[in-house]
Design a protein around this motif. Structure first.
Motif, PDB file in Angstrom:
ATOM      1  N   MET A 222     -30.279  10.229  10.033  1.00 37.09           N
ATOM      2  CA  MET A 222     -30.075   8.963   9.251  1.00 37.09           C
ATOM      3  C   MET A 222     -31.180   8.092   9.488  1.00 37.09           C
ATOM      4  O   MET A 222     -31.650   7.203   8.712  1.00 37.09           O
ATOM      5  CB  MET A 222     -28.951   8.236   9.812  1.00 37.09           C
ATOM      6  CG  MET A 222     -28.370   6.812   9.488  1.00 37.09           C
ATOM      7  SD  MET A 222     -27.210   6.211  10.612  1.00 37.09           S
ATOM      8  CE  MET A 222     -25.967   7.528  10.668  1.00 37.09           C
ATOM      9  N   PHE A 223     -31.876   8.086  10.582  1.00 37.76           N
ATOM     10  CA  PHE A 223     -33.244   7.082  10.771  1.00 37.76           C
ATOM     11  C   PHE A 223     -34.462   7.522  10.503  1.00 37.76           C
ATOM     12  O   PHE A 223     -35.343   6.868  10.078  1.00 37.76           O
ATOM     13  CB  PHE A 223     -33.228   6.843  12.356  1.00 37.76           C
ATOM     14  CG  PHE A 223     -32.008   5.780  12.669  1.00 37.76           C
ATOM     15  CD1 PHE A 223     -32.222   4.312  12.654  1.00 37.76           C
ATOM     16  CD2 PHE A 223     -30.624   6.021  13.185  1.00 37.76           C
ATOM     17  CE1 PHE A 223     -31.143   3.302  12.935  1.00 37.76           C
ATOM     18  CE2 PHE A 223     -29.809   5.155  13.441  1.00 37.76           C
ATOM     19  CZ  PHE A 223     -30.157   3.934  13.502  1.00 37.76           C
ATOM     20  N   SER A 224     -34.615   9.055  10.409  1.00 33.81           N
ATOM     21  CA  SER A 224     -35.888   9.254  10.198  1.00 33.81           C
ATOM     22  C   SER A 224     -36.127  10.197   8.959  1.00 33.81           C
ATOM     23  O   SER A 224     -37.260  10.198   8.214  1.00 33.81           O
ATOM     24  CB  SER A 224     -36.433  10.254  11.445  1.00 33.81           C
ATOM     25  OG  SER A 224     -36.625   9.481  12.575  1.00 33.81           O
ATOM     26  N   PHE A 225     -35.136  10.986   8.497  1.00 42.15           N
ATOM     27  CA  PHE A 225     -35.459  12.062   7.468  1.00 42.15           C
ATOM     28  C   PHE A 225     -34.066  11.967   6.603  1.00 42.15           C
ATOM     29  O   PHE A 225     -33.305  12.829   6.617  1.00 42.15           O
ATOM     30  CB  PHE A 225     -35.562  13.412   7.911  1.00 42.15           C
ATOM     31  CG  PHE A 225     -36.864  13.527   8.928  1.00 42.15           C
ATOM     32  CD1 PHE A 225     -38.040  13.669   7.976  1.00 42.15           C
ATOM     33  CD2 PHE A 225     -36.861  13.573  10.167  1.00 42.15           C
ATOM     34  CE1 PHE A 225     -39.239  13.861   8.691  1.00 42.15           C
ATOM     35  CE2 PHE A 225     -38.166  13.652  10.933  1.00 42.15           C
ATOM     36  CZ  PHE A 225     -39.345  13.935  10.083  1.00 42.15           C
ATOM     37  N   PRO A 226     -33.785  10.850   6.214  1.00 41.60           N
ATOM     38  CA  PRO A 226     -32.393  10.558   5.405  1.00 41.60           C
ATOM     39  C   PRO A 226     -32.208  11.654   4.023  1.00 41.60           C
ATOM     40  O   PRO A 226     -31.258  11.877   3.866  1.00 41.60           O
ATOM     41  CB  PRO A 226     -32.467   9.141   4.957  1.00 41.60           C
ATOM     42  CG  PRO A 226     -33.979   8.724   4.802  1.00 41.60           C
ATOM     43  CD  PRO A 226     -34.494   9.672   6.110  1.00 41.60           C
ATOM     44  N   THR A 227     -33.406  12.283   3.583  1.00 39.16           N
ATOM     45  CA  THR A 227     -33.404  13.111   2.358  1.00 39.16           C
ATOM     46  C   THR A 227     -33.510  14.495   2.642  1.00 39.16           C
ATOM     47  O   THR A 227     -33.264  15.352   2.087  1.00 39.16           O
ATOM     48  CB  THR A 227     -34.794  12.723   1.411  1.00 39.16           C
ATOM     49  OG1 THR A 227     -35.950  12.929   2.215  1.00 39.16           O
ATOM     50  CG2 THR A 227     -34.743  11.225   1.176  1.00 39.16           C
TER      51      THR A 227
END
Length: 281
Positions: A111-116
């Motif tokens: 959620m915070f670092s790699f949302p994709t």
């Protein structure tokens, strides 16, 4: 691990600490505010005391067992046809708890670092590391835990950056006012201290010089202090209503830290915690 080789006191204490600590530190202040209301951070000390009493009971079992492993104690007291389903149930429960803890961390990390990026990629990496650790034996796991403990423990002191924003007036003179007491929420917060019970499995890897129970109490004390300090800072930086509305207050606080070599320290925080949660899982 060789039969004569026993865990050192510091290794056993750090291993128990690493197993206990989990993702709850991110959300604990919000849960405390929601459940206990004003000065809810004090409740952390109560949870820590309950865990200390449980560790003392485990110490009594170790003392009465005369150094025998927990499996030897059980097999000499309970018929094996009853024990085997019990072992299977405990193994399944621990596997499920480890999987849920890992999945919870991965979802926050994504959620915070790699949302994709698909969460299953991180989950696969976490499971691979956990499986690799399990093949190395308890002694090597304890040494790895000591290494990673030294890599991330300093991050709790980053909260000192925010003493300028801390106001004692936000704590108010009222105790546990404005909360919504919920038994399920309290059990959920207590689960953030779980992991100490696994020292039952270490009976065969320690001796009197290891001081396993003393190490477990120290580990729980450090964890309680970390939770207590993080919760106190959150209650002093945010008002009660603000804290209730924030899902991850500690992450929101750390997002404002800027270091010369990294723009957002919370990303560094997540990176180090990836290895820390291998031991939790």
């Amino acid at each position: 691990m060789a039969a004569h080789e026993k865990l050192a006191p510091i290794h056993s204490a750090i291993l128990i600490y690493m197993i206990q600590s989990g993702v709850m530190v991110f959300v604990l202040p919000q849960r405390l505010a929601q459940t206990f209301g004003t000065n809810g951070w004090i409740a952390v000390a109560g949870f820590g005391l309950i865990v200390t009493l449980n560790i003392a009971l485990i110490g009594l079992v170790y003392k009465l067992g005369g150094g025998r492993t927990i499996f030897e104690i059980l097999e000499q007291s309970i018929p094996k046809p009853i024990l085997f389903p019990f072992y299977a149930a405990i193994a399944v429960i621990w596997m499920m708890l480890g999987s849920m803890a890992g999945k919870e961390y991965i979802l926050i990390f994504q959620m915070f670092s790699f949302p994709t990026t698909h969460s299953m990629l991180f989950y696969f990496a976490l499971v691979t590391l956990v499986a690799w650790l399990l093949t190395k034996g308890i002694y090597n796991i304890a040494k790895a835990a000591t290494l990673f403990f030294g890599m991330f423990i300093w991050m709790i002191f980053l909260l000192f950056f925010f003493w300028g924003e801390f106001e004692w007036g936000r704590l108010t003179p009222f105790l546990f006012k404005g909360g919504e007491f919920s038994l399920s929420e309290q059990f959920d917060m207590y689960s953030s201290f779980l992991g100490f019970e696994l020292c039952l499995l270490l009976f065969g890897y320690v001796d009197r010089q290891t001081k396993l129970i003393g190490g477990a109490i120290w580990a729980n004390g450090i964890l309680t202090w970390n939770y207590l300090y993080a919760a106190l800072m959150a209650f002093g930086i945010y008002s009660l209503q603000q804290l209730k509305s924030k899902m991850f207050p500690i992450i929101d606080i750390l997002a404002y830290v800027r270091l010369p070599f990294i723009e957002r320290v919370d990303n560094l925080f997540f990176g180090f915690l990836f290895f820390r949660f291998c031991f939790r899982c």
